[in-house]
Structure formats: structure tokens, C-alpha cells
Design an enzyme around this catalytic site. Structure first.
Site, mmCIF file in Angstrom:
data_model
loop_
_atom_site.group_PDB
_atom_site.id
_atom_site.type_symbol
_atom_site.label_atom_id
_atom_site.label_comp_id
_atom_site.label_asym_id
_atom_site.label_seq_id
_atom_site.Cartn_x
_atom_site.Cartn_y
_atom_site.Cartn_z
ATOM 1 N N VAL A 52 0.796 -1.228 0.000
ATOM 2 C CA VAL A 52 0.000 0.000 0.000
ATOM 3 C C VAL A 52 0.830 1.280 0.000
ATOM 4 C CG1 VAL A 52 -2.015 -1.059 1.075
ATOM 5 C CG2 VAL A 52 -0.236 -0.053 2.524
ATOM 6 N N TYR A 53 2.141 1.174 0.081
ATOM 7 C CA TYR A 53 2.960 2.385 0.141
ATOM 8 C C TYR A 53 2.915 3.145 -1.176
ATOM 9 C CZ TYR A 53 5.271 0.884 4.499
ATOM 10 O OH TYR A 53 5.552 0.506 5.782
ATOM 11 N N GLU A 54 2.673 4.445 -1.060
ATOM 12 C CA GLU A 54 2.722 5.335 -2.218
ATOM 13 C C GLU A 54 3.068 6.752 -1.793
ATOM 14 O OE1 GLU A 54 -1.103 4.847 -4.009
ATOM 15 O OE2 GLU A 54 -2.153 5.892 -2.428
ATOM 16 N N ALA A 67 5.283 2.414 -4.332
ATOM 17 C CA ALA A 67 6.642 2.129 -3.852
ATOM 18 C C ALA A 67 7.135 0.791 -4.390
ATOM 19 C CB ALA A 67 6.681 2.144 -2.329
#
Length: 134
Positions: A52-54, A67
Site C-alpha cells: 500500500v505504500y505510495e 513504492a
């Protein structure tokens, strides 16, 4: 850089881990790739990301993955030099199977992470959030 054993996994990792939560925003792709390569060149072989990293543009339920996509590009020719960790369990879409740790959700999330990271294996798969229903 000295390496340490990661539990009983047999993996040897640097005591410093490169986190990638900000890859996407404010750390744009070109700079994120430069940072990743510099870290590897300095002996950091442990890289942490999540499905979910952005970066700071993230909102609960967004699809995330920025990411991981950037790391996939950064590690294109250097994948074997790192121990790669990513996570599962955070909401990553609007659907009922886009949250939690059901077998279906984990399988779909893993396949999507592998695709974004452009790799056929992940060294450490971490539960990002507990799921009281699973």
C-alpha cells in the site's frame, strides 16, 4: 557493512533497513531509484516496502503499490543483492477482498506485489495489520 542473522530464517541482513514508505510522494521515482542504488552501494541489503505504500498521497483504501513499482525498477539488475520485505493486510482497494488476511486476499495481494516488484520471490512477507477475523 556487517550483516546479522534475521531470526532463524538463515537470511543475513544489514543492521540498517531502507524503508520506502515515502517513495512516490514526496520522493519521486528518479530520486527513489538513486536512493535505493546508493543504499545498496553502501552495503545496505535489507529493503522494506508494502503493498500500500505510495508516499504521503496515500489515503485509506487507495490501491497503493507505487513504492513496489518503483522498487521493481530500481532492483531490475540488482535483485539478488538484497533481502526484500513487503507487507500484506492493509486496505488496498474498495472491494471486500481488498482488506484483511483471508487466503484469497493474501494470494491476490502477493501476486500483485510480485508483479509490481518485477520479481518471482519475496524474502520476507510481513503482516502489516492484524486481522481479528482470520
Amino acid at each position: 557493512m556487517n550483516k546479522r542473522r534475521l531470526g532463524s530464517s538463515g537470511l543475513l541482513v544489514s543492521p540498517v533497513c531502507l524503508g520506502t514508505m515515502t517513495f512516490g510522494s514526496p520522493v519521486e521515482e528518479k530520486e527513489a531509484i538513486r536512493i535505493t542504488h546508493a543504499a545498496i552501494d553502501l552495503g545496505i541489503n535489507f529493503i522494506d516496502t508494502a503493498n500500500v505504500y505510495e508516499g504521503y498521497d496515500r489515503f485509506l483504501g487507495s490501491s497503493g503499490g507505487t513504492a513496489e513499482e518503483i522498487l521493481g525498477k530500481a532492483l531490475r539488475d540488482r535483485r539478488d543483492e538484497v533481502v526484500l520485505a513487503t507487507k500484506v493486510g492493509s486496505p488496498n482497494g474498495p472491494g471486500p477482498q481488498d482488506v484483511g488476511l483471508s487466503a484469497t486476499t493474501v494470494k491476490r495481494s502477493l501476486e500483485a506485489s510480485l508483479r509490481r516488484l518485477k520479481t518471482d520471490f519475496i524474502d520476507l512477507y510481513i503482516i502489516h495489520w492484524p486481522d481479528p477475523y482470520t
